[in-house]
Design an enzyme around this catalytic site. Structure first.
Site, short mmCIF file in Angstrom:
data_model
loop_
_atom_site.label_atom_id
_atom_site.label_comp_id
_atom_site.label_asym_id
_atom_site.label_seq_id
_atom_site.Cartn_x
_atom_site.Cartn_y
_atom_site.Cartn_z
N ASP A 158 0.83 -1.21 0.00
CA ASP A 158 0.00 0.00 0.00
C ASP A 158 0.87 1.26 0.00
O ASP A 158 1.86 1.34 0.73
CB ASP A 158 -0.88 -0.01 1.27
CG ASP A 158 -1.89 1.12 1.29
OD1 ASP A 158 -2.89 1.02 0.57
OD2 ASP A 158 -1.67 2.10 2.03
N GLU A 167 1.64 -0.67 -4.96
CA GLU A 167 0.69 0.41 -5.28
C GLU A 167 1.53 1.68 -5.41
O GLU A 167 1.91 2.29 -4.43
CB GLU A 167 -0.35 0.59 -4.18
CG GLU A 167 -1.47 1.51 -4.65
CD GLU A 167 -2.08 2.40 -3.57
OE1 GLU A 167 -3.11 3.02 -3.86
OE2 GLU A 167 -1.54 2.50 -2.46
C1 NOJ Z 1 -4.26 3.19 -0.77
C2 NOJ Z 1 -5.47 2.35 -0.51
O1 NOJ Z 1 -5.83 1.69 -1.71
C3 NOJ Z 1 -6.53 3.26 0.01
O2 NOJ Z 1 -7.78 2.60 0.09
C4 NOJ Z 1 -6.10 3.78 1.35
O3 NOJ Z 1 -7.05 4.72 1.82
C5 NOJ Z 1 -4.75 4.49 1.26
N1 NOJ Z 1 -3.79 3.74 0.49
C6 NOJ Z 1 -4.17 4.68 2.63
O4 NOJ Z 1 -3.80 3.44 3.17
#
Ligand code: NOJ
Length: 543
Positions: free
Chosen positions: A206, A260
């Site tokens: 993430d 991500e």
């Molecule tokens: C990316 C995640 O996909 C999202 O849902 C989240 O709010 C943020 N990162 C913070 O963790």
């Protein structure tokens, strides 16, 4: 059964994203859980996917739907137990489905033991060094240490009782961890091993580009950020993933790292995919790309060009739990996705039949491109964004931190409709509590059960497309070449073995290239012609 000799599965896999709160509710409390997922593994097997990515399932106060993790080595009781997670991983494996879990390294929950200890032990304590605690500015420290803004809106600092402030790039309940501290690094390396030891095949990382911060925490103008950026894509961040790669590679079979990484710069993006870092990362350029032939072709070319030098496969993603659902996005005049424009595009006129037609065509485009594909739960049912959720039902911190001006992401997180019977369109067992986000009544027409028996449904299209993709040796990872076609705004490309995909994004029907067989079409063809917003997979004469 999974064949562990299938090395490099991540290069071509079809990966389904389960958002546990909204997939299936086994215990009837209106919130999805592991029992619900286990009961529906057969559905995922029949869909034909290779792996599941689970959004966070750890103990969490759910200030950001689980992306605020209080304990990285357990399962939230609302979802089940660690033993159930282990059973789920094993059951999926028996069906040939791998497991990817979501690791959140940039921040934890304010209920995490480390943060609680940091609050208790006060300024100057070693516990505070694991986070970004600082005294405030101003005569009495009443001003935040710098001018950084939270990605969810509002300032990125919150003051605690003793007067210090802590940094949170997301919600106040998500304090940022200090990745300069060796204990943070050691802790996450141990967390990785904890889950890899339990049979997890890969991790989704993430907010992966944000962990490293400017140690001076200098003010900056977000419209003209300095180089390097104070918290995004700093060079130091790569060391974290190099260390993680060594851990992933120490397992047999090797585990996969999936990032991500939201970055506009495709070359900087590709740096995360060097051979000693992550295996793949989500292709957000494709996810945000408008339904436009030139833009899509440009995106495909740029993606392939940026991945080639590092030898990494591309990924193709149309949606996830943070963005507007595809049939809604493609049904608008502006068909791209940008977080900054969500508010402006919310509840504008949407033509769902057109959006659905395009989403069907986009499915065949996406599944034919070289690399791995991701499918967000509910996309296979053609679910629209739920844009009229009442304010009192909304839960996303985006909504609250923007003073309710940005609708946030709840509209793509509404629980799935499974059947006409059972509570919440079959999401919950009979007698279950109302779903945690209300489903539109029209979703009675979009249930998985109904669609399974309908040859023209989105579900049937995805099932057939995954089956063809799995059987075609030229699909998944490998080369592609554009075909010369005598029509503007048509995407046509070939894959090895006499496979072609043609997508008509023009204003009228177009002639198909010479072919031997139609393998699959997203809509009925018009004689020998391909109608508007339609894609077809063809067997063409081999070169
Ligand atoms: C990316 C995640 O996909 C999202 O849902 C989240 O709010 C943020 N990162 C913070 O963790």
């Amino acid at each position: 059964m999974l064949d562990d000799d299938t090395r490099d599965w991540w290069r071509h896999a079809a990966i389904y994203q389960v958002y546990p709160r909204s997939f299936a509710d086994g215990d009837g409390d209106g919130v999805g859980d592991l029992a619900g997922i286990r009961a529906r593994l057969g559905y995922l097997h029949d869909l034909g996917i290779d792996a599941i990515w689970f959004s966070p399932w750890f103990p969490s106060p759910m200030a950001d739907a689980g992306y605020d993790v209080a304990d990285y080595r357990d399962i939230d009781p609302v979802f089940g137990t660690l033993a159930e997670a282990e059973q789920l991983i094993a059951e999926a494996r028996r069906l040939g489905i791998r497991t990817i879990i979501d690791i959140v390294p940039n921040h934890c929950s304010d209920r995490h033991a480390w943060f609680q200890q940091a609050l208790a032990e006060g300024p100057g304590s070693p516990a505070r060094e694991l986070f970004w605690f600082r005294p405030g500015r101003g005569e009495h420290g009443e001003l935040p240490p710098n001018d950084w803004q939270s990605i969810f809106g509002g300032r990125a600092w919150t003051r605690v009782r003793d007067g210090e402030w802590y940094l949170h790039l997301f919600a106040a309940e998500q304090p940022d961890l200090n990745w300069d501290h060796p204990r943070v690094r050691a802790e996450f390396e141990d967390i990785l091993r904890f889950w890899f030891d339990r049979g997890v095949d890969g991790i989704r990382i993430d907010s992966a580009a944000m962990c490293a911060k400017d140690p001076y925490l200098a003010d900056f103008d977000p419209a003209a950020p300095p180089e390097p950026h104070p918290y995004s894509d700093r060079d130091e961040v790569h060391d974290i993933y190099r260390a993680w790669r060594q851990i992933a590679d120490s397992y047999e079979p090797k585990r996969a790292l999936i990032g991500e990484v939201w970055l506009g710069d495709t070359e900087r993006f590709a740096r995360y995919l060097r051979s000693d870092e992550m295996h793949t990362a989500f292709n957000f350029d494709f996810l945000g790309c408008p339904w436009d032939a030139k833009a899509l072709r440009g995106c495909v070319d740029a993606t392939l060009a940026s991945h080639a030098p590092v030898g990494a496969p591309s990924t193709w993603v149309l949606a996830n739990h943070d963005v507007t659902r595809t049939v809604t996005r493609y049904g608008r005049a502006d068909t791209g996705f940008e977080h900054a424009l969500r508010q402006a595009r919310h509840q504008v006129h949407t033509d769902i039949p057109t959006g659905t037609r395009r989403a069907r065509a986009a499915a065949l485009l996406t599944l034919a491109l070289p690399g791995a594909v991701y499918l967000y739960q509910g996309e296979e049912l053609g679910l629209p964004e739920v844009e009229d959720l009442p304010d009192h039902a909304r839960q996303d911190p985006f909504f609250f931190r923007t003073q309710k001006t940005d609708p946030g992401r709840d509209g793509c997180r509404v629980p799935l409709p499974w059947s006409k019977t059972g509570a919440n369109h079959g999401f919950s067992p009979a007698g279950g509590a109302p779903a945690w986000l209300p489903q539109p009544t029209e979703w009675a027409e979009l249930t998985a059960d109904d669609q399974a028996g309908d040859p023209d449904s989105m579900l049937t299209l995805y099932r057939t497309a995954f089956a063809v993709r799995g059987a075609e040796p030229g699909l998944g990872d490998g080369p592609m070449s554009w075909l010369d076609i005598d029509a503007a705004d048509v995407l046509a490309f070939a894959r090895p073995g006499g496979f072609a995909c043609v997508v008509n994004l023009s204003g009228g029907p177009v002639e198909l290239p010479a072919y031997e067989e139609i393998l699959l079409a997203s809509a009925p063809l018009d004689g020998g012609r391909l109608p508007v917003d339609t894609a077809v997979w063809l067997r063409i004469p081999k070169e």
